[in-house]
Design a protein around this motif. Sequence first.
Motif, mmCIF file in Angstrom:
data_model
loop_
_atom_site.group_PDB
_atom_site.id
_atom_site.type_symbol
_atom_site.label_atom_id
_atom_site.label_comp_id
_atom_site.label_asym_id
_atom_site.label_seq_id
_atom_site.Cartn_x
_atom_site.Cartn_y
_atom_site.Cartn_z
ATOM 1 N N PHE A 1 8.304 -0.862 -5.955
ATOM 2 C CA PHE A 1 7.749 -1.362 -4.687
ATOM 3 C C PHE A 1 8.813 -2.197 -3.983
ATOM 4 C CE2 PHE A 1 5.951 -5.097 -2.522
ATOM 5 C CZ PHE A 1 5.274 -4.463 -1.491
ATOM 6 N N LEU A 2 9.142 -1.804 -2.724
ATOM 7 C CA LEU A 2 10.083 -2.539 -1.884
ATOM 8 C C LEU A 2 9.643 -2.372 -0.436
ATOM 9 C CD1 LEU A 2 12.774 -4.154 -1.704
ATOM 10 C CD2 LEU A 2 13.922 -1.960 -1.339
ATOM 11 N N PRO A 3 9.259 -3.454 0.251
ATOM 12 C CA PRO A 3 8.783 -3.331 1.635
ATOM 13 C C PRO A 3 9.893 -2.815 2.557
ATOM 14 C CG PRO A 3 8.223 -5.467 0.687
ATOM 15 C CD PRO A 3 9.188 -4.834 -0.237
ATOM 16 N N ASN A 4 9.467 -2.218 3.683
ATOM 17 C CA ASN A 4 10.423 -1.761 4.687
ATOM 18 C C ASN A 4 10.940 -2.954 5.486
ATOM 19 O OD1 ASN A 4 10.313 1.017 4.152
ATOM 20 N ND2 ASN A 4 8.391 1.209 5.270
ATOM 21 N N PHE A 5 12.234 -3.068 5.542
ATOM 22 C CA PHE A 5 12.861 -4.122 6.315
ATOM 23 C C PHE A 5 13.872 -3.496 7.268
ATOM 24 C CE2 PHE A 5 11.528 -6.199 2.410
ATOM 25 C CZ PHE A 5 10.882 -7.341 2.885
ATOM 26 N N VAL A 6 14.020 -4.175 8.400
ATOM 27 C CA VAL A 6 14.983 -3.684 9.398
ATOM 28 C C VAL A 6 16.394 -3.803 8.861
ATOM 29 C CG1 VAL A 6 15.875 -4.018 11.731
ATOM 30 C CG2 VAL A 6 13.433 -4.306 11.278
ATOM 31 N N LYS A 7 16.665 -4.893 8.153
ATOM 32 C CA LYS A 7 18.004 -5.129 7.629
ATOM 33 C C LYS A 7 17.894 -5.605 6.195
ATOM 34 C CE LYS A 7 22.337 -7.547 8.619
ATOM 35 N NZ LYS A 7 23.033 -8.524 9.499
ATOM 36 N N GLY B 1 14.781 10.267 -9.754
ATOM 37 C CA GLY B 1 13.445 10.842 -9.755
ATOM 38 C C GLY B 1 12.359 9.797 -9.814
ATOM 39 N N GLY B 2 12.743 8.499 -9.772
ATOM 40 C CA GLY B 2 11.745 7.451 -9.753
ATOM 41 C C GLY B 2 11.006 7.410 -8.421
ATOM 42 N N LYS B 3 9.835 6.803 -8.424
ATOM 43 C CA LYS B 3 8.980 6.753 -7.238
ATOM 44 C C LYS B 3 9.206 5.453 -6.478
ATOM 45 C CE LYS B 3 4.125 7.163 -5.828
ATOM 46 N NZ LYS B 3 2.733 7.316 -6.314
ATOM 47 N N LEU B 4 9.460 5.557 -5.156
ATOM 48 C CA LEU B 4 9.663 4.396 -4.293
ATOM 49 C C LEU B 4 8.494 4.292 -3.326
ATOM 50 C CD1 LEU B 4 11.398 2.070 -3.121
ATOM 51 C CD2 LEU B 4 12.537 3.795 -1.677
ATOM 52 N N VAL B 5 7.836 3.116 -3.290
ATOM 53 C CA VAL B 5 6.713 2.891 -2.379
ATOM 54 C C VAL B 5 6.965 1.601 -1.611
ATOM 55 C CG1 VAL B 5 5.074 4.091 -3.888
ATOM 56 C CG2 VAL B 5 5.373 1.627 -4.113
ATOM 57 N N SER B 6 6.452 1.552 -0.395
ATOM 58 C CA SER B 6 6.589 0.346 0.433
ATOM 59 C C SER B 6 5.238 -0.263 0.782
ATOM 60 C CB SER B 6 7.346 0.687 1.726
ATOM 61 O OG SER B 6 6.673 1.708 2.444
ATOM 62 N N ASN B 7 4.152 0.363 0.350
ATOM 63 C CA ASN B 7 2.805 -0.126 0.620
ATOM 64 C C ASN B 7 2.112 -0.412 -0.711
ATOM 65 O OD1 ASN B 7 0.053 -0.466 1.414
ATOM 66 N ND2 ASN B 7 0.487 0.702 3.283
ATOM 67 N N ILE B 8 1.419 -1.527 -0.797
ATOM 68 C CA ILE B 8 0.739 -1.910 -2.028
ATOM 69 C C ILE B 8 -0.300 -0.868 -2.427
ATOM 70 C CG2 ILE B 8 -0.771 -3.662 -3.050
ATOM 71 C CD1 ILE B 8 2.080 -4.501 -2.813
#
Length: 441
Positions: free
Chosen positions: A300-306, A322-329
């Motif tokens: 989990f990593l939120p979307n940031f502009v920078k 192949g790991g899963k990346l999400v930005s929403n809880i």
Amino acid sequence: MASDWLGSLVSINCGPTLGVYQGEVSSVDQSCQTISLRQPFHNGVRCPVPEVTFSAIDIKDLKILEIRNGNTQNNSSVSTKTSSAPVAVPKGSSSSRGANQATPKKNGVKNGISQMKQRDDECFGDGMDDGLDTDFDFEGNLALFDKAAVFSEIDTSERRNGARSRGTPHEQTPSRYRHDENIIESKPIVYRQITVPQPGAKEYCTDSGLVVPSIVYELHKRLLSVAERYGLTLERRLEMTGVCASQMALTLLGGPNRFTPKNLHQRPTVALLCGPHVQGAQGISCGRHLANHEVEVVLFLPNFVKMLDSVTSELTLFSKTGGKLVSNIKDLPDTPVDLIINCLDCHENTFLMDQPWYRAATEWANQNRAPVLSLDPPISGQGQAVEAKWSLSLCLPLPLGEGAGRVYLCDIGVPRQVFQEVGIKYLSPFGCKFVIPLHSA
């Protein structure tokens, strides 16, 4: 009468050549001047034949040991001359069978059994067992050995020759050592091998008792700055941290008991909660190594502009695993995972705790009921929204709060000279490991 002596026990001395015989008188022949003994013993050893006949010419002395004929029995040894024996001992020489010319009785089956026993004794034994009627006196013979005198003699001889004495029974008994203690004399152990100019509020110790002091964050930051100047760049530190953190996580997930070819269908799931800072980059590096070891990683990593360049570089590498990346809880697992690695907190930016994404991530972690490993957490007082079961500190620990759980220390490869330059007297407490547990001193 010659028959009066039948059944008596006698001892016949036939001189040094033939020896001494004992046995029960079975027959006396006055005409032939012979006497026969039943079940004879020769020099204390049972003879292999049931009967032996002696000629008077070979008898040097005869003693009556026990008279069994009649009502009187004399157990004492009665010494007699040959003239008082039932056999007359003539002067001069005459032909006779002699003691070594035994004539066994020919009485059918009994004689056959005796001959078989004789052959068995000749093949399988020397006939000595029958003569051992008394037990050996071990205590009596041991008492004859003067141990103190022998050790004293050995000690005197070694001192005279310049050799080191082994010690005598009179010397003090040496101390007993445990299996993990060094029996070779060495220098005293110094348990405080690390001293810092600005100690933190807490002290820790290793399993072996070495004291590891905590340091304030300003000294920690200066130490990493000097290390980077010498070549230990941020990228190197991220890699070391990722390797050590992933190794600790693999152990917490079950280690060799779980990561076997038979359990490939039961891959553990790890949720990584990362922020847009160095601690987040360390978590992403850890997730990459876990994914390479067949762990289901949800990052989990939120979307940031920078974002920091280090975070971007680690994301690029992580995307290849192949790991899963999400930005929403909402995209995080709704069922309990095996392990949560918390990398949300930052040492310098405490305002992140007010962000909606941070509060949502910490709420999800607290409701998931999975054990939490906190990676490089901030010092006590800055607050930790997610209570950890374990925490992994880098290089030297910061004074962590109670919510950090059990503290572990990670070696990221800082040279000793770097410690010296910032005023820290340092001797590595890691031994053969890169991650060690710490205990509150």
